[in-house]
Design a protein around this motif. Structure first.
Motif, mmCIF file in Angstrom:
data_model
loop_
_atom_site.group_PDB
_atom_site.id
_atom_site.type_symbol
_atom_site.label_atom_id
_atom_site.label_comp_id
_atom_site.label_asym_id
_atom_site.label_seq_id
_atom_site.Cartn_x
_atom_site.Cartn_y
_atom_site.Cartn_z
ATOM 1 N N ARG A 106 33.270 -58.442 -20.580
ATOM 2 C CA ARG A 106 33.801 -57.466 -19.614
ATOM 3 C C ARG A 106 32.639 -55.886 -19.268
ATOM 4 N NH1 ARG A 106 39.952 -55.294 -20.812
ATOM 5 N NH2 ARG A 106 39.541 -55.025 -23.071
ATOM 6 N N GLY A 107 32.744 -55.881 -20.742
ATOM 7 C CA GLY A 107 31.728 -54.724 -20.463
ATOM 8 C C GLY A 107 29.579 -55.106 -21.227
ATOM 9 N N ILE A 127 32.138 -56.422 -3.783
ATOM 10 C CA ILE A 127 31.617 -57.460 -5.045
ATOM 11 C C ILE A 127 33.476 -58.154 -4.484
ATOM 12 C CG2 ILE A 127 32.683 -58.242 -7.646
ATOM 13 C CD1 ILE A 127 31.477 -55.366 -8.172
ATOM 14 N N GLU A 128 33.495 -59.668 -4.168
ATOM 15 C CA GLU A 128 34.714 -60.034 -3.604
ATOM 16 C C GLU A 128 34.682 -60.709 -4.952
ATOM 17 O OE1 GLU A 128 33.564 -62.346 -0.245
ATOM 18 O OE2 GLU A 128 32.442 -60.873 0.941
ATOM 19 N N GLU A 135 42.023 -65.661 -15.587
ATOM 20 C CA GLU A 135 42.606 -65.782 -16.154
ATOM 21 C C GLU A 135 43.078 -64.733 -17.889
ATOM 22 O OE1 GLU A 135 40.455 -69.009 -18.228
ATOM 23 O OE2 GLU A 135 40.921 -70.491 -16.970
ATOM 24 N N ASP A 136 42.762 -63.857 -16.887
ATOM 25 C CA ASP A 136 42.544 -62.800 -17.932
ATOM 26 C C ASP A 136 43.152 -60.719 -17.158
ATOM 27 O OD1 ASP A 136 43.145 -60.630 -19.855
ATOM 28 O OD2 ASP A 136 40.521 -61.167 -21.090
ATOM 29 N N THR A 137 44.225 -60.882 -17.032
ATOM 30 C CA THR A 137 44.256 -59.842 -15.769
ATOM 31 C C THR A 137 43.369 -58.703 -16.321
ATOM 32 O OG1 THR A 137 46.734 -61.128 -14.805
ATOM 33 C CG2 THR A 137 45.581 -58.916 -14.678
ATOM 34 N N ASP A 138 44.651 -59.008 -17.893
ATOM 35 C CA ASP A 138 43.653 -57.464 -18.806
ATOM 36 C C ASP A 138 41.669 -56.168 -18.468
ATOM 37 O OD1 ASP A 138 46.119 -56.474 -19.038
ATOM 38 O OD2 ASP A 138 46.121 -57.208 -21.045
ATOM 39 N N ALA A 139 40.901 -58.044 -18.497
ATOM 40 C CA ALA A 139 39.852 -58.213 -18.161
ATOM 41 C C ALA A 139 39.208 -57.528 -16.906
ATOM 42 C CB ALA A 139 39.781 -59.392 -18.909
ATOM 43 N N LEU A 140 40.315 -58.275 -15.912
ATOM 44 C CA LEU A 140 39.964 -58.410 -14.683
ATOM 45 C C LEU A 140 40.191 -56.573 -13.854
ATOM 46 C CD1 LEU A 140 39.931 -59.497 -12.035
ATOM 47 C CD2 LEU A 140 41.641 -59.862 -11.130
ATOM 48 N N MET A 141 40.958 -56.030 -14.795
ATOM 49 C CA MET A 141 41.376 -54.735 -13.796
ATOM 50 C C MET A 141 40.442 -53.237 -15.192
ATOM 51 S SD MET A 141 43.257 -55.096 -11.844
ATOM 52 C CE MET A 141 43.598 -53.427 -11.481
ATOM 53 N N PHE A 143 37.549 -54.411 -15.479
ATOM 54 C CA PHE A 143 36.073 -55.065 -14.425
ATOM 55 C C PHE A 143 36.100 -54.121 -13.274
ATOM 56 C CE2 PHE A 143 34.129 -57.408 -11.123
ATOM 57 C CZ PHE A 143 32.790 -57.279 -11.705
ATOM 58 N N VAL A 144 37.316 -54.603 -12.419
ATOM 59 C CA VAL A 144 37.711 -53.638 -11.418
ATOM 60 C C VAL A 144 37.194 -52.100 -11.642
ATOM 61 C CG1 VAL A 144 39.291 -52.587 -9.694
ATOM 62 C CG2 VAL A 144 38.997 -55.498 -10.555
ATOM 63 N N ASN A 145 38.563 -51.226 -12.482
ATOM 64 C CA ASN A 145 38.111 -50.003 -12.827
ATOM 65 C C ASN A 145 37.058 -49.433 -12.566
ATOM 66 O OD1 ASN A 145 41.182 -49.927 -12.501
ATOM 67 N ND2 ASN A 145 41.138 -50.270 -14.179
ATOM 68 N N PHE A 146 36.104 -50.352 -13.453
ATOM 69 C CA PHE A 146 34.593 -49.808 -13.731
ATOM 70 C C PHE A 146 34.249 -49.941 -12.889
ATOM 71 C CE2 PHE A 146 30.143 -50.581 -15.277
ATOM 72 C CZ PHE A 146 30.200 -49.978 -15.923
ATOM 73 N N TYR A 147 33.763 -50.672 -12.060
ATOM 74 C CA TYR A 147 33.202 -51.165 -10.648
ATOM 75 C C TYR A 147 33.341 -49.669 -9.652
ATOM 76 C CZ TYR A 147 29.768 -54.316 -13.012
ATOM 77 O OH TYR A 147 28.650 -54.644 -14.016
#
Length: 414
Positions: A106-107, A127-128, A135-141, A143-147
């Motif tokens: 994610r980084g 980004i679709e 599988e990792d909601t924290d990493a997903l969020m 990622f989403v917040n950064f982009y």
């Protein structure tokens, strides 16, 4: 026909990949507003295309999936860069394998670095994400917040499919919701699908995000969706995925024809609805005038006579001004469902209608009100309810006549 597929590592390392683009079309703007990048592999020996399902099935472990995902993204960005230089308004939709978003990746900022290197504005990239694969909601969020902070747009893909996790919508707050093909197919003929689409459109309007219908294959589907608030479309009806953005034969003609057809249909529908609802109003007013002179003990008989006399009337019942039912529900027996009686049962004397959509506007001061089409709990059929206040002379009180009128599906699209 491919009998063997090159090794996945060979495909990735040698970039045996090609990017096809499928247009995303706005009918109201009569223009292509975006392109979705879709990756295919190819066999360097035969030159044959490797379908995406077969290509991605070769990446069986996390490392291979990540490497393939990044190789596809790189190909897509590099292929889009030339198009971006010609048209700065064009959007690029790029799929991300959400299963690759985790604590380790994610980084990396891989996508941000990629679009910067290709000279693409991040604000032109959507980004679709297929959220069910993460599988990792924290990493997903993260990622989403950064982009999002770096001006990318976020889309949730395959919304409305099978086991889609709708709780991710308020979590991710997507800019674009892509309705799944399974929901779109035959939407013009299936009222339940149409109601789900309407719900997504209504929710998206309130959340400030755009609804895109993917997998549109017929003009009827497009017309129905356009009439119900969807404006951006993607699917074989408009164009199949292909390299570049060369003029798609016939697409402009289709877009113009649909736009004109929509204008004509809406104009005609408004005129037809005006005539139809005027006739409804006259029918209900005539009933109210008859009921005003009817003794309370004869009200049920009068309602039965109305059902027999007026075509399209499914059920009739009378409420007091508190929303309590004071007559039996009289229905056309030919319209009642014989199955699912535990779900669909006409209300009886004493039933509370005070929270119903057709009562609340009357309580607020309106003399009459007409609902949107819905599935009646009395009959199980698609209907509208018209509520109308009348003065009942023998009791010296105001009453409310409620009329359930049958509303047949017009090509499945109301």
């Amino acid at each position: 026909m491919l009998t063997t597929v090159p090794d996945i590592q060979e495909i990735i390392e040698n970039r045996f990949l090609v990017t096809h683009f499928q247009p995303q079309v706005s009918l109201k703007r009569k223009a292509v507003v975006g392109l979705e990048a879709l990756s295919r592999g190819f066999d360097p020996k035969s030159g044959e295309i490797i379908p995406p399902t077969l290509l991605f099935a070769q990446a069986r472990d996390k490392a291979s999936r990540l490497a393939l995902d990044r190789a596809c993204r790189t190909n897509a960005a590099e292929s889009f860069a030339a198009l971006h230089r010609k048209d700065k308004s064009l959007m690029l939709s790029m799929n991300i394998d959400a299963s690759c978003i985790n604590e380790e990746t994610r980084g990396s900022n891989h996508l941000l670095n990629l679009v910067n290197r290709c000279g693409i504005s991040p604000s032109n990239v959507i980004i679709e994400i297929i959220e069910s694969r993460c599988e990792d909601t924290d990493a997903l969020m993260s990622f989403v917040n950064f982009y999002r902070q770096n001006d990318f747009l976020i889309a949730l893909d395959d919304v409305g499919a099978g086991f889609s996790n709708l709780d991710r919508i308020p979590l991710i707050k997507p800019d674009v919701i892509k309705l799944d093909r399974g929901l779109i197919k035959g939407v013009n003929e299936q009222f339940h699908k149409l109601e789900v689409v309407r719900s997504f459109v209504q929710m998206s309007n309130r959340l400030g995000c755009l609804v895109l219908a993917e997998g549109v294959e017929t003009a009827e589907e497009a017309m129905c969706l356009l009439s119900n608030g969807v404006d951006v479309f993607q699917g074989f009806y408009f164009a199949r995925p292909a390299p570049g953005l060369d003029a798609v034969p016939g697409m402009a003609t289709k877009v113009d024809a649909l736009a004109e057809r929509h204008r004509e249909n809406r104009t005609q529908q408004i005129a037809d609805d005006k005539r139809l609802y005027s006739s409804y109003d006259l029918t209900v007013l005539t009933m109210c005038q008859g009921l005003a002179e009817t003794q309370a003990k004869d009200m049920g008989q009068a309602l039965s006579a109305f059902v027999e006399s007026y075509e399209g009337v499914e059920c009739l019942y009378v409420l007091d001004m508190r929303g309590t039912q004071i007559s039996d529900t009289v229905c056309d027996p030919g319209r009642l469902k014989t199955s699912k009686r535990f779900l669909y049962e006409p209300a009886t004397i004493g039933a509370d209608h005070s929270l119903k959509e057709y009562f609340l506007p009357i309580q607020a001061g309106l003399e009459k009100f007409t609902t949107r089409p819905y599935i009646s709990l009395a009959s199980g059929n698609l209907c509208i309810t018209i509520s109308h206040v009348f003065y009942h002379k023998s009791s010296g009180r105001h009453r409310i006549l409620c009329v359930d009128m049958s509303r047949e599906i017009d090509g499945g699209c109301l």
